[in-house]
Design a protein around this motif. Structure first.
Motif, PDB file in Angstrom:
ATOM      1  N   ARG A 132       0.860  -1.180   0.000  1.00  8.09           N
ATOM      2  CA  ARG A 132       0.000   0.000   0.000  1.00  8.09           C
ATOM      3  C   ARG A 132       0.898   1.233   0.000  1.00  8.09           C
ATOM      4  NH1 ARG A 132      -3.444   1.342   5.153  1.00  8.09           N
ATOM      5  NH2 ARG A 132      -3.787   3.108   3.766  1.00  8.09           N
ATOM      6  N   MET A 133       0.538   2.242  -0.778  1.00  6.36           N
ATOM      7  CA  MET A 133       1.282   3.485  -0.848  1.00  6.36           C
ATOM      8  C   MET A 133       0.294   4.623  -1.048  1.00  6.36           C
ATOM      9  SD  MET A 133       4.654   3.169  -0.621  1.00  6.36           S
ATOM     10  CE  MET A 133       5.485   1.634  -0.127  1.00  6.36           C
ATOM     11  N   GLY A 134       0.186   5.512  -0.073  1.00 15.04           N
ATOM     12  CA  GLY A 134      -0.764   6.613  -0.164  1.00 15.04           C
ATOM     13  C   GLY A 134      -0.150   7.853  -0.776  1.00 15.04           C
ATOM     14  N   ALA A 135      -0.607   8.204  -1.979  1.00 13.73           N
ATOM     15  CA  ALA A 135      -0.139   9.430  -2.628  1.00 13.73           C
ATOM     16  C   ALA A 135      -1.102  10.593  -2.377  1.00 13.73           C
ATOM     17  CB  ALA A 135       0.017   9.210  -4.131  1.00 13.73           C
ATOM     18  N   TYR A 136      -2.391  10.277  -2.314  1.00 14.57           N
ATOM     19  CA  TYR A 136      -3.425  11.273  -2.077  1.00 14.57           C
ATOM     20  C   TYR A 136      -4.054  10.968  -0.717  1.00 14.57           C
ATOM     21  CZ  TYR A 136      -2.962  11.089  -7.187  1.00 14.57           C
ATOM     22  OH  TYR A 136      -2.488  11.042  -8.476  1.00 14.57           O
ATOM     23  N   LYS A 137      -3.938  11.904   0.239  1.00 13.79           N
ATOM     24  CA  LYS A 137      -4.373  11.617   1.601  1.00 13.79           C
ATOM     25  C   LYS A 137      -5.425  12.622   2.075  1.00 13.79           C
ATOM     26  CE  LYS A 137      -3.320   8.895   3.753  1.00 13.79           C
ATOM     27  NZ  LYS A 137      -3.887   7.518   3.804  1.00 13.79           N
ATOM     28  N   PRO A 138      -6.682  12.223   2.134  1.00 14.28           N
ATOM     29  CA  PRO A 138      -7.694  13.097   2.753  1.00 14.28           C
ATOM     30  C   PRO A 138      -7.492  13.104   4.262  1.00 14.28           C
ATOM     31  CG  PRO A 138      -8.664  10.974   2.217  1.00 14.28           C
ATOM     32  CD  PRO A 138      -7.248  10.940   1.695  1.00 14.28           C
ATOM     33  N   ARG A 139      -7.465  14.272   4.865  1.00 15.25           N
ATOM     34  CA  ARG A 139      -7.202  14.386   6.304  1.00 15.25           C
ATOM     35  C   ARG A 139      -8.315  15.171   6.979  1.00 15.25           C
ATOM     36  NH1 ARG A 139      -1.888  13.430   7.448  1.00 15.25           N
ATOM     37  NH2 ARG A 139      -2.687  13.001   9.547  1.00 15.25           N
ATOM     38  N   THR A 140      -8.488  14.924   8.258  1.00 16.27           N
ATOM     39  CA  THR A 140      -9.531  15.599   9.019  1.00 16.27           C
ATOM     40  C   THR A 140      -9.282  17.099   9.087  1.00 16.27           C
ATOM     41  OG1 THR A 140      -9.864  13.609  10.347  1.00 16.27           O
ATOM     42  CG2 THR A 140     -10.707  15.676  11.234  1.00 16.27           C
ATOM     43  N   SER A 141      -8.021  17.493   9.268  1.00 15.26           N
ATOM     44  CA  SER A 141      -7.668  18.908   9.348  1.00 15.26           C
ATOM     45  C   SER A 141      -7.053  19.371   8.024  1.00 15.26           C
ATOM     46  CB  SER A 141      -6.661  19.147  10.478  1.00 15.26           C
ATOM     47  OG  SER A 141      -6.110  20.462  10.401  1.00 15.26           O
ATOM     48  N   PRO A 142      -7.401  20.570   7.571  1.00 19.60           N
ATOM     49  CA  PRO A 142      -6.798  21.083   6.328  1.00 19.60           C
ATOM     50  C   PRO A 142      -5.325  21.426   6.485  1.00 19.60           C
ATOM     51  CG  PRO A 142      -8.135  22.783   7.348  1.00 19.60           C
ATOM     52  CD  PRO A 142      -8.388  21.520   8.128  1.00 19.60           C
ATOM     53  N   TYR A 143      -4.814  21.433   7.730  1.00 18.19           N
ATOM     54  CA  TYR A 143      -3.427  21.815   7.977  1.00 18.19           C
ATOM     55  C   TYR A 143      -2.516  20.599   8.118  1.00 18.19           C
ATOM     56  CZ  TYR A 143      -6.071  26.000   9.007  1.00 18.19           C
ATOM     57  OH  TYR A 143      -6.943  27.046   8.912  1.00 18.19           O
ATOM     58  N   GLU A 144      -3.080  19.400   8.019  1.00 22.67           N
ATOM     59  CA  GLU A 144      -2.267  18.193   8.103  1.00 22.67           C
ATOM     60  C   GLU A 144      -1.740  17.814   6.718  1.00 22.67           C
ATOM     61  OE1 GLU A 144      -5.165  15.595   9.971  1.00 22.67           O
ATOM     62  OE2 GLU A 144      -4.108  15.772  11.881  1.00 22.67           O
ATOM     63  N   PHE A 145      -0.719  16.973   6.698  1.00 22.73           N
ATOM     64  CA  PHE A 145      -0.092  16.525   5.456  1.00 22.73           C
ATOM     65  C   PHE A 145      -1.118  15.831   4.565  1.00 22.73           C
ATOM     66  CE2 PHE A 145       2.411  13.057   3.301  1.00 22.73           C
ATOM     67  CZ  PHE A 145       3.057  13.892   2.403  1.00 22.73           C
ATOM     68  N   GLN A 146      -1.243  16.316   3.333  1.00 17.40           N
ATOM     69  CA  GLN A 146      -2.265  15.820   2.412  1.00 17.40           C
ATOM     70  C   GLN A 146      -1.720  14.838   1.378  1.00 17.40           C
ATOM     71  OE1 GLN A 146      -5.616  17.046   2.682  1.00 17.40           O
ATOM     72  NE2 GLN A 146      -4.852  17.945   4.577  1.00 17.40           N
ATOM     73  N   GLY A 147      -0.461  14.441   1.522  1.00 20.92           N
ATOM     74  CA  GLY A 147       0.144  13.536   0.550  1.00 20.92           C
ATOM     75  C   GLY A 147       0.898  14.296  -0.523  1.00 20.92           C
ATOM     76  N   LEU A 148       1.794  13.614  -1.216  1.00 20.92           N
ATOM     77  CA  LEU A 148       2.602  14.248  -2.266  1.00 20.92           C
ATOM     78  C   LEU A 148       1.886  14.312  -3.603  1.00 20.92           C
ATOM     79  CD1 LEU A 148       6.087  12.651  -1.470  1.00 20.92           C
ATOM     80  CD2 LEU A 148       5.213  14.893  -0.773  1.00 20.92           C
ATOM     81  N   GLY A 149       0.800  13.570  -3.733  1.00 21.88           N
ATOM     82  CA  GLY A 149       0.023  13.622  -4.959  1.00 21.88           C
ATOM     83  C   GLY A 149       0.743  13.033  -6.156  1.00 21.88           C
ATOM     84  N   ALA A 150       0.398  13.535  -7.338  1.00 24.12           N
ATOM     85  CA  ALA A 150       0.906  12.965  -8.585  1.00 24.12           C
ATOM     86  C   ALA A 150       2.419  13.070  -8.712  1.00 24.12           C
ATOM     87  CB  ALA A 150       0.232  13.648  -9.769  1.00 24.12           C
ATOM     88  N   SER A 151       3.032  14.001  -8.001  1.00 21.72           N
ATOM     89  CA  SER A 151       4.475  14.211  -8.144  1.00 21.72           C
ATOM     90  C   SER A 151       5.301  13.004  -7.722  1.00 21.72           C
ATOM     91  CB  SER A 151       4.916  15.438  -7.334  1.00 21.72           C
ATOM     92  OG  SER A 151       4.719  15.221  -5.945  1.00 21.72           O
ATOM     93  N   CYS A 152       4.774  12.174  -6.825  1.00 19.93           N
ATOM     94  CA  CYS A 152       5.530  11.019  -6.346  1.00 19.93           C
ATOM     95  C   CYS A 152       5.280   9.753  -7.165  1.00 19.93           C
ATOM     96  CB  CYS A 152       5.234  10.740  -4.868  1.00 19.93           C
ATOM     97  SG  CYS A 152       3.591  10.030  -4.546  1.00 19.93           S
ATOM     98  N   LEU A 153       4.264   9.772  -8.017  1.00 22.17           N
ATOM     99  CA  LEU A 153       3.894   8.555  -8.742  1.00 22.17           C
ATOM    100  C   LEU A 153       5.031   7.990  -9.592  1.00 22.17           C
ATOM    101  CD1 LEU A 153       0.213   9.361  -9.839  1.00 22.17           C
ATOM    102  CD2 LEU A 153       1.008   8.136  -7.803  1.00 22.17           C
ATOM    103  N   PRO A 154       5.773   8.817 -10.344  1.00 25.64           N
ATOM    104  CA  PRO A 154       6.829   8.243 -11.190  1.00 25.64           C
ATOM    105  C   PRO A 154       7.847   7.419 -10.419  1.00 25.64           C
ATOM    106  CG  PRO A 154       6.357  10.495 -11.857  1.00 25.64           C
ATOM    107  CD  PRO A 154       5.614  10.262 -10.580  1.00 25.64           C
ATOM    108  N   TRP A 155       8.338   7.932  -9.285  1.00 28.39           N
ATOM    109  CA  TRP A 155       9.350   7.159  -8.577  1.00 28.39           C
ATOM    110  C   TRP A 155       8.757   6.065  -7.691  1.00 28.39           C
ATOM    111  CZ3 TRP A 155       8.946   8.409  -3.338  1.00 28.39           C
ATOM    112  CH2 TRP A 155       8.525   9.706  -3.010  1.00 28.39           C
ATOM    113  N   VAL A 156       7.515   6.197  -7.277  1.00 30.03           N
ATOM    114  CA  VAL A 156       6.872   5.079  -6.564  1.00 30.03           C
ATOM    115  C   VAL A 156       6.741   3.880  -7.502  1.00 30.03           C
ATOM    116  CG1 VAL A 156       4.719   4.266  -5.523  1.00 30.03           C
ATOM    117  CG2 VAL A 156       5.656   6.477  -4.857  1.00 30.03           C
TER     118      VAL A 156
END
Length: 369
Positions: A132-156
């Motif tokens: 499992r690898m989370g690139a997109y992370k929905p979080r309870t608080s808008p100030y928490e880490f939301q994931g690296l998104g599409a930018s990390c997909l190539p090297w993952v």
């Protein structure tokens, strides 16, 4: 009404069923193809006023295995009186069914290339080909880490290919994420495969569910909604299947309660046999988000291990569990992440409990007596 064809039936059989269905006004047929490890099974769903449609019309067509009148609400994923087999499937060399267990150990949220590399190297040493690898992370608080998104997909995906990882479970929260994943995989030369994960917060995001169901490339890991009933979660899962993608694993991950500690959520793994009885879907358990901490009991085993055991002994065939090379540095859910050195022990524990389950099933008649 569901018209089930014999495995590997030719297109001529499908055409004959569709021709017969066209005689009845208001009947809309939908064809679903289930690609298993050994055979391909086609089922044709007749939607509309089917009460006056005679089952015999289809039963006499060569290649038709069975005709089922559906009264339950889960038309596609439902087991319907135990008459239909579990809908297992194969994807990128990994089989998802009731006959084996797939261990998806990995990062709740991708943070650094070094963490991903270390995690996948540990999996490779154990011969595990799923993560499992989370690139997109929905979080309870808008100030928490939301994931690296599409930018990390190539090297993952590059690292997955490097270490022989065949399937990466990855949550998506927006339809555009599906296109981003597809594009990154193509750029990587299809270095690995992806299982789209529907997170608990999106369990009733019906437009997202429809989009995920309409694509046929990626299988789906559907997580139960943490604050809704099991029936509501299964109906939401039906949204994905009814749009045309039957390659689904249903995941139990704990439910919210007012009881608070010691665990993050109320562990709901006693529902594994319930989901298996009501549906044909393989069942996964996510002990990390249910327990929410890596504490160990007097026997030295983490609560997460014991929760995994509860799910496996009930018949679960997939485990989704958080690991991190340095949990204290993790940007998301570090307190519940296990350490890499615990992976071999978890693998052994999983095998032991699975063997116990299989032995119990073999001795089932004696237990019932």
């Amino acid at each position: 009404m569901i018209v089930m064809l014999e495995p590997d039936s030719p297109e001529s059989t499908v055409a004959a069923v569709l021709q017969a269905a066209s005689q009845y006004k208001g009947i809309s047929p939908r064809t679903h193809v289930i690609e298993g490890a050994e055979h391909t099974v086609t089922e044709i769903y007749l939607l509309g006023p089917t009460a006056q449609v005679p089952a015999e019309l289809f039963e006499q067509i060569p290649g038709v295995r069975q005709v089922v009148r559906v009264s339950e609400k889960y038309r596609v994923i439902g087991r319907h009186g135990g008459k239909r087999e579990t809908a297992g499937f194969e994807y990128n060399g990994i089989t998802f069914d009731e006959r084996s267990v797939n261990l998806f150990a990995g990062l709740c949220a991708v943070d650094t290339r070094e963490s991903v590399d270390a995690m996948m190297a540990a999996l490779a040493r154990c011969g595990i080909r799923t993560t499992r690898m989370g690139a997109y992370k929905p979080r309870t608080s808008p100030y928490e880490f939301q994931g690296l998104g599409a930018s990390c997909l190539p090297w993952v995906f590059e690292l997955a290919g490097k270490h022989g990882i065949k399937v990466v479970a990855m949550e998506v929260t927006n339809p555009r994420h599906i296109d981003e994943i597809r594009s990154a995989l193509e750029s990587s030369g299809q270095a690995t495969g992806v299982m789209l994960q529907v997170g608990t917060r999106n369990a009733q995001n019906f437009e997202l569910l429809k989009q995920i169901g309409q694509q046929r490339v990626f299988p789906v890991l559907f997580k139960r909604g943490m604050g809704i009933t099991l029936e509501e979660s299964l109906n939401a899962c039906e949204y994905v299947a009814s749009e045309g993608n039957p390659k689904i694993v249903f995941c139990l991950r704990g439910v919210k309660s007012h009881l608070g500690d010691p665990h993050r959520n109320m562990v709901d793994f006693a529902h594994v046999p319930v989901v298996r009885r009501l549906t044909r879907l393989p069942v996964c358990v996510d002990p990390s988000h249910a327990v929410g901490r890596s504490d160990a009991g007097p026997d030295g085993m983490p609560d997460i291990f014991h929760s995994i055991g509860q799910g496996l002994i009930a018949g679960a065939s997939m485990v989704l569990v958080d690991f991190h090379p340095h949990p204290e540095q993790a940007l998301c859910d570090g307190p519940q992440a296990l350490r890499l050195e615990q992976l071999p022990a978890l693998q052994r524990y999983t095998n032991i409990v699975r063997e116990a389950y299989e032995q119990a099933v073999r001795n089932g008649p004696g237990l019932k007596a």
